[in-house]
Scaffold this active site. Structure first.
Site, PDB file in Angstrom:
ATOM      1  N   GLU A 296     -43.992  -3.803  19.225  1.00 29.53           N
ATOM      2  CA  GLU A 296     -43.448  -3.383  17.947  1.00 29.53           C
ATOM      3  C   GLU A 296     -44.398  -2.539  17.119  1.00 29.53           C
ATOM      4  O   GLU A 296     -44.484  -2.705  15.891  1.00 29.53           O
ATOM      5  CB  GLU A 296     -43.040  -4.624  17.150  1.00 29.53           C
ATOM      6  CG  GLU A 296     -44.175  -5.572  16.751  1.00 29.53           C
ATOM      7  CD  GLU A 296     -44.557  -6.633  17.758  1.00 29.53           C
ATOM      8  OE1 GLU A 296     -45.261  -7.579  17.381  1.00 29.53           O
ATOM      9  OE2 GLU A 296     -44.163  -6.517  18.942  1.00 29.53           O
ATOM     10  N   HIS A 320     -34.918  -6.506  19.258  1.00 29.82           N
ATOM     11  CA  HIS A 320     -36.061  -7.391  19.004  1.00 29.82           C
ATOM     12  C   HIS A 320     -37.197  -6.610  18.334  1.00 29.82           C
ATOM     13  O   HIS A 320     -37.754  -7.050  17.319  1.00 29.82           O
ATOM     14  CB  HIS A 320     -36.530  -7.999  20.329  1.00 29.82           C
ATOM     15  CG  HIS A 320     -37.673  -8.954  20.190  1.00 29.82           C
ATOM     16  ND1 HIS A 320     -37.491 -10.300  19.974  1.00 29.82           N
ATOM     17  CD2 HIS A 320     -39.017  -8.764  20.213  1.00 29.82           C
ATOM     18  CE1 HIS A 320     -38.679 -10.893  19.875  1.00 29.82           C
ATOM     19  NE2 HIS A 320     -39.616  -9.980  20.026  1.00 29.82           N
ATOM     20  N   GLU A 321     -37.527  -5.443  18.889  1.00 30.22           N
ATOM     21  CA  GLU A 321     -38.649  -4.671  18.339  1.00 30.22           C
ATOM     22  C   GLU A 321     -38.317  -4.120  16.946  1.00 30.22           C
ATOM     23  O   GLU A 321     -39.193  -4.061  16.076  1.00 30.22           O
ATOM     24  CB  GLU A 321     -39.051  -3.540  19.293  1.00 30.22           C
ATOM     25  CG  GLU A 321     -39.389  -3.974  20.719  1.00 30.22           C
ATOM     26  CD  GLU A 321     -40.377  -5.127  20.827  1.00 30.22           C
ATOM     27  OE1 GLU A 321     -41.165  -5.352  19.887  1.00 30.22           O
ATOM     28  OE2 GLU A 321     -40.352  -5.828  21.852  1.00 30.22           O
ATOM     29  N   HIS A 324     -38.924  -6.776  14.400  1.00 32.07           N
ATOM     30  CA  HIS A 324     -40.343  -6.959  14.089  1.00 32.07           C
ATOM     31  C   HIS A 324     -40.792  -6.109  12.896  1.00 32.07           C
ATOM     32  O   HIS A 324     -41.824  -6.404  12.281  1.00 32.07           O
ATOM     33  CB  HIS A 324     -41.210  -6.599  15.299  1.00 32.07           C
ATOM     34  CG  HIS A 324     -41.540  -7.757  16.183  1.00 32.07           C
ATOM     35  ND1 HIS A 324     -42.117  -8.915  15.709  1.00 32.07           N
ATOM     36  CD2 HIS A 324     -41.399  -7.925  17.527  1.00 32.07           C
ATOM     37  CE1 HIS A 324     -42.317  -9.749  16.726  1.00 32.07           C
ATOM     38  NE2 HIS A 324     -41.885  -9.173  17.826  1.00 32.07           N
ATOM     39  N   GLU A 343     -42.618 -14.417  16.171  1.00 34.54           N
ATOM     40  CA  GLU A 343     -41.647 -14.295  17.259  1.00 34.54           C
ATOM     41  C   GLU A 343     -40.374 -15.117  17.066  1.00 34.54           C
ATOM     42  O   GLU A 343     -39.291 -14.665  17.414  1.00 34.54           O
ATOM     43  CB  GLU A 343     -42.308 -14.637  18.595  1.00 34.54           C
ATOM     44  CG  GLU A 343     -43.423 -13.662  18.982  1.00 34.54           C
ATOM     45  CD  GLU A 343     -42.961 -12.209  19.126  1.00 34.54           C
ATOM     46  OE1 GLU A 343     -41.744 -11.948  19.126  1.00 34.54           O
ATOM     47  OE2 GLU A 343     -43.836 -11.322  19.214  1.00 34.54           O
ATOM     48  N   ASP A 400     -54.159 -14.465  25.193  1.00 33.22           N
ATOM     49  CA  ASP A 400     -53.467 -13.988  26.398  1.00 33.22           C
ATOM     50  C   ASP A 400     -53.046 -15.153  27.288  1.00 33.22           C
ATOM     51  O   ASP A 400     -51.961 -15.148  27.871  1.00 33.22           O
ATOM     52  CB  ASP A 400     -54.372 -13.042  27.211  1.00 33.22           C
ATOM     53  CG  ASP A 400     -54.523 -11.678  26.554  1.00 33.22           C
ATOM     54  OD1 ASP A 400     -53.700 -11.341  25.675  1.00 33.22           O
ATOM     55  OD2 ASP A 400     -55.465 -10.957  26.916  1.00 33.22           O
ATOM     56  N   TYR A 408     -41.362 -17.837  20.949  1.00 37.88           N
ATOM     57  CA  TYR A 408     -40.090 -17.134  20.775  1.00 37.88           C
ATOM     58  C   TYR A 408     -38.925 -18.128  20.706  1.00 37.88           C
ATOM     59  O   TYR A 408     -38.161 -18.145  19.742  1.00 37.88           O
ATOM     60  CB  TYR A 408     -39.838 -16.183  21.953  1.00 37.88           C
ATOM     61  CG  TYR A 408     -40.822 -15.061  22.125  1.00 37.88           C
ATOM     62  CD1 TYR A 408     -40.463 -13.746  21.851  1.00 37.88           C
ATOM     63  CD2 TYR A 408     -42.107 -15.283  22.609  1.00 37.88           C
ATOM     64  CE1 TYR A 408     -41.346 -12.687  22.034  1.00 37.88           C
ATOM     65  CE2 TYR A 408     -43.007 -14.240  22.790  1.00 37.88           C
ATOM     66  CZ  TYR A 408     -42.617 -12.953  22.501  1.00 37.88           C
ATOM     67  OH  TYR A 408     -43.502 -11.921  22.680  1.00 37.88           O
TER      68      TYR A 408
END
Length: 642
Positions: A296, A320-321, A324, A343, A400, A408
């Site tokens: 995003e 979704h993006e 954001h 998220e 990560d 989410y």
């Protein structure tokens, strides 16, 4: 359908700070993923000069950070860095002493700077760092011409989320700090540069007539992880009044078709969440090695080419993006431990867009699929793994390694549960819009979100007190409550999957091509997902499924990914090369990691999975190759020498 109207106040944070200062004072905390102390000073603006060297795979950079002192007698500051060669540091033009501390496994190296003078609280200093990145900078992927669609020119893209900006720019690399930025980027004249900012002109590089300098300005304060840069043989097409799509020319027309509904989604999102404050909303389709579905980055959403299915069925990623732009970019998690605030709310808003553009049944159907993704992540991590907490501790944990669908989908499930308890979608969307307005241009913690929830629903506190907050937020595994989603669109998928699961060999001739022809792409994905939740089908069944439905012919990446996993699980040897091909033709981690794991778990082909991975790892994104190495239990030091 319009959400409840809330008066909107999107003044920049400086104008709103007094109202938030009380909240901020309560949150004197540190970010476990950063060396920089945001309680002592904050960056207000970055001025970047970047020279992209495609021969050496490095960026030669100069960054001027405008830093505000938050305490008196302020004279030292720490910036995050990772594998940077620092040439010099100045403060207001005077030389400043600096040293690099010991290297940490994932946080990089603290850059300690001593100013040649003291500052008082509220004073600003311009700290300028001249530096060079490493060829192995984790934020950057340098592609050879062979790794691009056009095969003629090299390509560079960045991926800074979560904590990789420090390998590209020395900075306070924490989502708790927001700043504006201006950038000048020098690239060879055959290439075009774009950034997560509004374009501000270009000129021939006065130092080298074979290069062009592109200029960018980002006037909305944003965290460092949203700084993004791309350079390649890019073309663009207009797809709306404030949108263009960018990609190599081989993809650009296909991408313009695929993302033609962008403006409709933006307008719907604005009706739900308030004004879009970023000006431009462009989409950039990356080369196949991009590790995520989308990213995003403000003004310039990054998208994987695996979305170019030709049927617009994967537009949920763009929804979704787009979402954001409000939840994540405008209101940001203060540290990565609160990632669900980014998220969970974004998935909620994305599905509300789907509700407006499609139907409530469609939103419910997508929620059912999300619950399955959550079960998948919990199974992969283990139901007792603390990384499956909605709010995990990331002390000594790389963000990560913690990345999964938990923030989410567990986040969405909590918000949907609250929606059910508090009066339905319109009522709860009113809260989400008010939350965005309240915390716009700021970074927040779960506690601040929860306090605001209780304040907004002050007449329903008895309902909120019945929620098992500890089980939802600080307990591993699946949520304490499973929402009762409407199964109308899922029923056909359930019925078909049950037929296959219960079929004996003599029943296989009852299946017809029309079984799947009446299903939407979303429903075919759900049908295959249901089968993946069960014990592997007999090989005879999978071969029959191919004969009748010809699933090998589907180009939709979400369908193909699930189908190939199903085949490998049923030990269909002919599917193994197809699965490994998909795992390496593109680099989206959502697909690449599970496909490699499935083949690796097929004992007969374990060595083949390793061989293919080692042969392709040099062309993979560094985050992807690192995580696949862990999945396949590859000793990275040994593998590097093979």
């Amino acid at each position: 359908m319009r959400a409840q109207r809330v008066p909107v106040d999107y003044r920049p944070c400086s104008a709103r700070r007094s109202s938030l200062s009380a909240v901020t004072e309560l949150n004197v905390m540190s970010d476990p993923c950063s060396f920089s102390s945001f309680t002592r000073c904050v960056t207000k603006h970055l001025n970047l000069h970047l020279h992209l060297d495609f021969d050496r795979h490095v960026i030669r950079g100069r960054v001027a950070l405008t830093v505000e002192a938050l305490e008196d007698r302020f004279s030292t500051l720490t910036l995050d860095s990772s594998d940077l060669s620092v040439v010099s540091v100045t403060a207001n033009g005077q030389p400043a002493r600096f040293s690099l501390g010991p290297k940490h496994s994932f946080k990089g190296t603290p850059l300690e700077i001593t100013l040649p003078f003291d500052l008082s609280r509220g004073q600003h200093v311009i700290v300028e760092v001249t530096y060079e990145t490493s060829p192995s900078a984790t934020a950057l992927q340098w592609l050879t011409p062979e790794q691009t669609a056009g095969k003629k020119h090299p390509y560079l893209f960045s991926q800074c989320q979560a904590h990789h900006c420090r390998s590209m720019i020395p900075c306070q690399d924490t989502p708790s700090i927001k700043h504006t930025y201006y950038a000048q980027v020098s690239v060879p004249k055959d290439l075009v540069a774009v950034m997560s900012a509004v374009r501000d002109g270009q000129e021939v590089d006065p130092q080298d007539s074979g290069r062009i300098i592109y200029r960018f300005r980002q006037t909305v304060p944003m965290p460092s992880y949203l700084i993004a840069i791309v350079a390649g043989a890019l073309e663009s097409r207009e797809i709306g009044p404030r949108s263009r799509v960018w990609s190599e020319k081989e993809f650009v027309d296909k991408a313009a078709f695929e993302f033609s509904e962008t403006e409709a989604m933006l307008k719907t999102a604005e009706e739900l969440a308030g004004p879009y404050v970023w000006g431009q909303y462009d989409v950039l389709v990356l080369p196949p090695s991009f590790p995520y579905g989308g990213m995003e980055n403000p003004c310039l959403t990054f998208a994987t080419p695996t979305l170019l299915a030709g049927d617009k069925s994967l537009s949920g990623v763009i929804a979704h993006e787009i979402s954001h732009s409000w939840t994540g970019n405008l209101v940001t998690n203060k540290t990565w431990e609160h990632f669900w605030l980014n998220e969970g709310h974004t998935v909620y808003l994305e599905r509300m867009i789907g509700r407006c553009l499609e139907s409530e049944q469609f939103r419910q159907f997508k929620a059912i699929g999300g619950w399955k993704d959550l079960q998948d992540s919990v199974n992969t991590f283990g139901a007792n793994n603390p990384l499956t907490n909605l709010v995990p501790s990331l002390q000594d944990v790389s963000p990560d390694d913690a990345f999964s669908s938990v923030p989410y989908e567990k986040g969405f499930a909590l918000l949907y549960h609250l929606e059910e308890q508090l009066g339905g979608p319109e009522v709860f969307m009113g809260f989400v819009k008010s939350y965005i307005q309240r915390f716009a241009y700021n970074s927040v913690t779960t506690e601040e979100w929860k306090n605001y929830l209780f304040a907004y629903f002050k007449d329903k506190v008895d309902i909120l007190n019945k929620v098992d907050w500890n089980a939802w937020m600080f307990t591993p595994g699946m949520p304490p409550v499973k929402p009762q989603y409407d199964t109308t669109m899922a029923d056909a998928c359930n019925a078909l999957s049950q037929r296959w699961l219960q079929a004996k060999d003599q029943d296989l001739n009852s299946f017809k091509q029309s079984d799947v022809k009446t299903l939407s792409s979303h429903q075919v994905i759900e049908f295959l997902s249901l089968l993946l939740q069960e014990d592997p089908l007999p090989l005879t069944h999978v071969k029959k499924m191919q004969e009748v439905y010809d699933l090998n012919a589907y180009m939709n990446a979400e369908i193909r990914f699930r189908w190939l996993r199903l085949c490998v699980r049923s030990r269909w040897e002919e599917a193994v090369p197809l699965a490994l091909k998909m795992a390496t033709d593109q680099g989206r981690m959502k697909f690449t990691r599970p496909l490699f794991r499935e083949v690796f778990n097929f004992e007969k082909f374990r060595d083949e999975a390793l061989r293919v991975f080692l042969a392709h790892r040099a062309g993979m994104h560094p985050v992807t190759s690192g995580l696949v190495s862990k999945d396949l239990k590859v000793d990275v030091s040994n593998a590097a020498s093979q």
